[in-house]
Design a protein around this motif. Structure first.
Motif, PDB file in Angstrom:
ATOM      1  N   VAL A 118      -8.800 -10.368   3.385  1.00  0.00           N
ATOM      2  CA  VAL A 118      -9.883  -9.458   3.014  1.00  0.00           C
ATOM      3  C   VAL A 118      -9.952  -8.220   3.915  1.00  0.00           C
ATOM      4  O   VAL A 118     -10.766  -7.332   3.692  1.00  0.00           O
ATOM      5  N   THR A 119      -9.075  -8.136   4.912  1.00  0.00           N
ATOM      6  CA  THR A 119      -9.142  -6.997   5.832  1.00  0.00           C
ATOM      7  C   THR A 119      -8.936  -5.644   5.156  1.00  0.00           C
ATOM      8  O   THR A 119      -9.603  -4.675   5.530  1.00  0.00           O
ATOM      9  N   PRO A 120      -8.057  -5.526   4.155  1.00  0.00           N
ATOM     10  CA  PRO A 120      -7.897  -4.195   3.544  1.00  0.00           C
ATOM     11  C   PRO A 120      -9.155  -3.686   2.855  1.00  0.00           C
ATOM     12  O   PRO A 120      -9.432  -2.486   2.860  1.00  0.00           O
TER      13      PRO A 120
ATOM     14  N   ASP B  20      -2.945 -12.802   2.130  1.00  0.00           N
ATOM     15  CA  ASP B  20      -2.889 -12.741   3.597  1.00  0.00           C
ATOM     16  C   ASP B  20      -1.725 -11.861   4.051  1.00  0.00           C
ATOM     17  O   ASP B  20      -1.875 -11.032   4.962  1.00  0.00           O
ATOM     18  N   ALA B  21      -0.552 -12.043   3.444  1.00  0.00           N
ATOM     19  CA  ALA B  21       0.644 -11.311   3.876  1.00  0.00           C
ATOM     20  C   ALA B  21       0.486  -9.798   3.718  1.00  0.00           C
ATOM     21  O   ALA B  21       0.795  -9.043   4.662  1.00  0.00           O
ATOM     22  N   PRO B  22       0.013  -9.277   2.575  1.00  0.00           N
ATOM     23  CA  PRO B  22      -0.188  -7.822   2.477  1.00  0.00           C
ATOM     24  C   PRO B  22      -1.200  -7.290   3.487  1.00  0.00           C
ATOM     25  O   PRO B  22      -1.036  -6.181   4.006  1.00  0.00           O
ATOM     26  N   GLY B  23      -2.236  -8.080   3.772  1.00  0.00           N
ATOM     27  CA  GLY B  23      -3.202  -7.649   4.775  1.00  0.00           C
ATOM     28  C   GLY B  23      -2.569  -7.525   6.148  1.00  0.00           C
ATOM     29  O   GLY B  23      -2.816  -6.562   6.885  1.00  0.00           O
TER      30      GLY B  23
ATOM     31  N   ASN C   7       2.252  -2.120   9.809  1.00  0.00           N
ATOM     32  CA  ASN C   7       2.658  -0.744   9.511  1.00  0.00           C
ATOM     33  C   ASN C   7       1.823   0.282  10.252  1.00  0.00           C
ATOM     34  O   ASN C   7       2.281   1.412  10.495  1.00  0.00           O
ATOM     35  N   ALA C   8       0.604  -0.111  10.622  1.00  0.00           N
ATOM     36  CA  ALA C   8      -0.254   0.784  11.392  1.00  0.00           C
ATOM     37  C   ALA C   8       0.090   0.766  12.880  1.00  0.00           C
ATOM     38  O   ALA C   8      -0.465   1.546  13.661  1.00  0.00           O
ATOM     39  N   GLY C   9       0.996  -0.107  13.282  1.00  0.00           N
ATOM     40  CA  GLY C   9       1.368  -0.215  14.687  1.00  0.00           C
ATOM     41  C   GLY C   9       0.396  -1.014  15.519  1.00  0.00           C
ATOM     42  O   GLY C   9       0.405  -0.918  16.758  1.00  0.00           O
ATOM     43  N   ASN C  10      -0.441  -1.801  14.875  1.00  0.00           N
ATOM     44  CA  ASN C  10      -1.412  -2.609  15.615  1.00  0.00           C
ATOM     45  C   ASN C  10      -0.722  -3.733  16.381  1.00  0.00           C
ATOM     46  O   ASN C  10       0.413  -4.109  16.075  1.00  0.00           O
TER      47      ASN C  10
END
Length: 349
Positions: free
Chosen positions: A215-217, A282-285, A291-294
């Motif tokens: 649900v993060t996105p 979960d995987a796409p999140g 990809n954001a470098g987090n």
């Protein structure tokens, strides 16, 4: 909001007020479904909407679901279940723990490091609803299904790489059990529903949250925090129980054939399908964070063992609380673990 009066039917005469909320005609039904997630979140977009479409197709257009996302009909997420019970809406979905202490037996699935596979755990939860909780927990409702989300992890402004890093953190938790866990692990817990997380982070009310990747996105979490702590090993730090319930009168007023169609899309089939959607997303999140470098931290087995030991008092307190209520808490834990293992083996085989 007040219960809506029933409209008169053309096929069967007038229905008594209170007998079948939101039924337009005796042989047709439009059911109002209220929930707290935004429409772009995986559950509404990839589970709830397709579910409604399947019901409509199977009924030849006679059974329709009217979707109200993101609390569109008013109220707060903790009020959703009572909206269904009272007939304000026909169907509601909510996190069980948003009403602390009201469904004590269900909390067994929220205890730390209980969950292994989220789909297996969902099937175990659904079986216990049917066999153990139907009257003791959910007698006021017609339960359509219960399930859990994927592995819960910690998302924070500062990195959490070991147990000591929890000290001084102010973290959002979704339920009383998980808040108790956060406190036991050294953090300061703040209870709030999911939709409140972005504002709380932006205003500095919290500096992190526990939530699954899925649900993060929908709340753009990876733009608000840059550290994410996952747990190695078969067990998850936690999960939360989710339930979809229906007003009893609305369910009983459905024509037999429409009730059969609804039943076929409820129960274990729904629990498995909806938990699978959450797991799949979960995987796409996680990919968005990568990809954001987090900074993604995965605790190793030795470190996870320290967290398990630190979390044990949460389980001990819950068992004592259940015993004080006349509920055998340890028996519930044993039963939940047994069913999770059985469902895991079934899915694997």
């Amino acid at each position: 909001m007040k219960r809506r009066d029933f409209l008169k039917t053309t096929a069967a005469g007038a229905l008594a007020v209170g007998a079948a909320p939101h039924m337009a005609f005796a042989q047709d039904a439009t059911l109002r479904f209220h929930q707290f997630l935004p429409p772009v979140a995986p559950l509404p977009a990839a589970a709830f909407k397709p579910w409604g479409e399947r019901l409509e197709a199977a009924s030849g257009g006679r059974l329709r679901i009217q979707h109200f996302d993101a609390m569109a009909l008013g109220g707060r997420p903790p009020e959703l279940l009572d909206q269904a019970r009272d007939g304000v809406v026909d169907i509601a979905m909510s996190v069980v723990g948003y009403t602390p202490g009201r469904f004590p037996r269900t909390e067994v699935f929220e205890l730390p490091f209980i969950m292994k596979d989220s789909i297996a755990t969902s099937l175990a939860f659904q079986q216990m609803i049917e066999e153990d909780f139907a009257e003791s927990e959910y007698g006021d409702f017609k339960v359509l299904a219960g399930w859990v989300h994927g592995p819960g992890l910690i998302h924070s402004e500062e990195p959490i790489a070991r147990l000591e890093d929890m000290a001084g953190k102010t973290l959002r938790g979704p339920t009383r059990i998980i808040n108790d866990l956060l406190s036991e692990l050294g953090a300061e817990p703040v209870g709030m529903p999911l939709p409140a997380i972005p504002e709380a982070l932006s205003k500095g009310v919290i500096n992190g949250t526990v939530i699954p990747w899925e649900v993060t996105p929908s709340i753009r979490l990876t733009e608000l925090v840059s550290n994410h702590t996952a747990f190695g090993g078969p067990e998850a730090l936690y999960t939360a129980t989710i339930i979809m319930v229906m007003n009893k009168s609305a369910y009983e007023a459905l024509p037999d054939d429409l009730r059969e169609i609804l039943d076929a899309e409820s129960g274990a089939a729904m629990a498995q399908a909806f938990s699978q959607v959450m797991f799949d997303y979960d995987a796409p999140g996680r990919d968005i964070a990568v990809n954001a470098g987090n900074n993604i931290i995965t605790l190793d087995e030795a470190e996870v063992a320290r967290w398990k030991e630190a979390a044990q008092p949460v389980i001990d307190r819950w068992v004592a609380e259940m015993d004080a209520k006349g509920i055998d808490g340890q028996a519930l834990i044993d039963r939940a673990k047994q069913l999770i293992d059985e469902k895991t083996a079934m899915l694997a085989g």
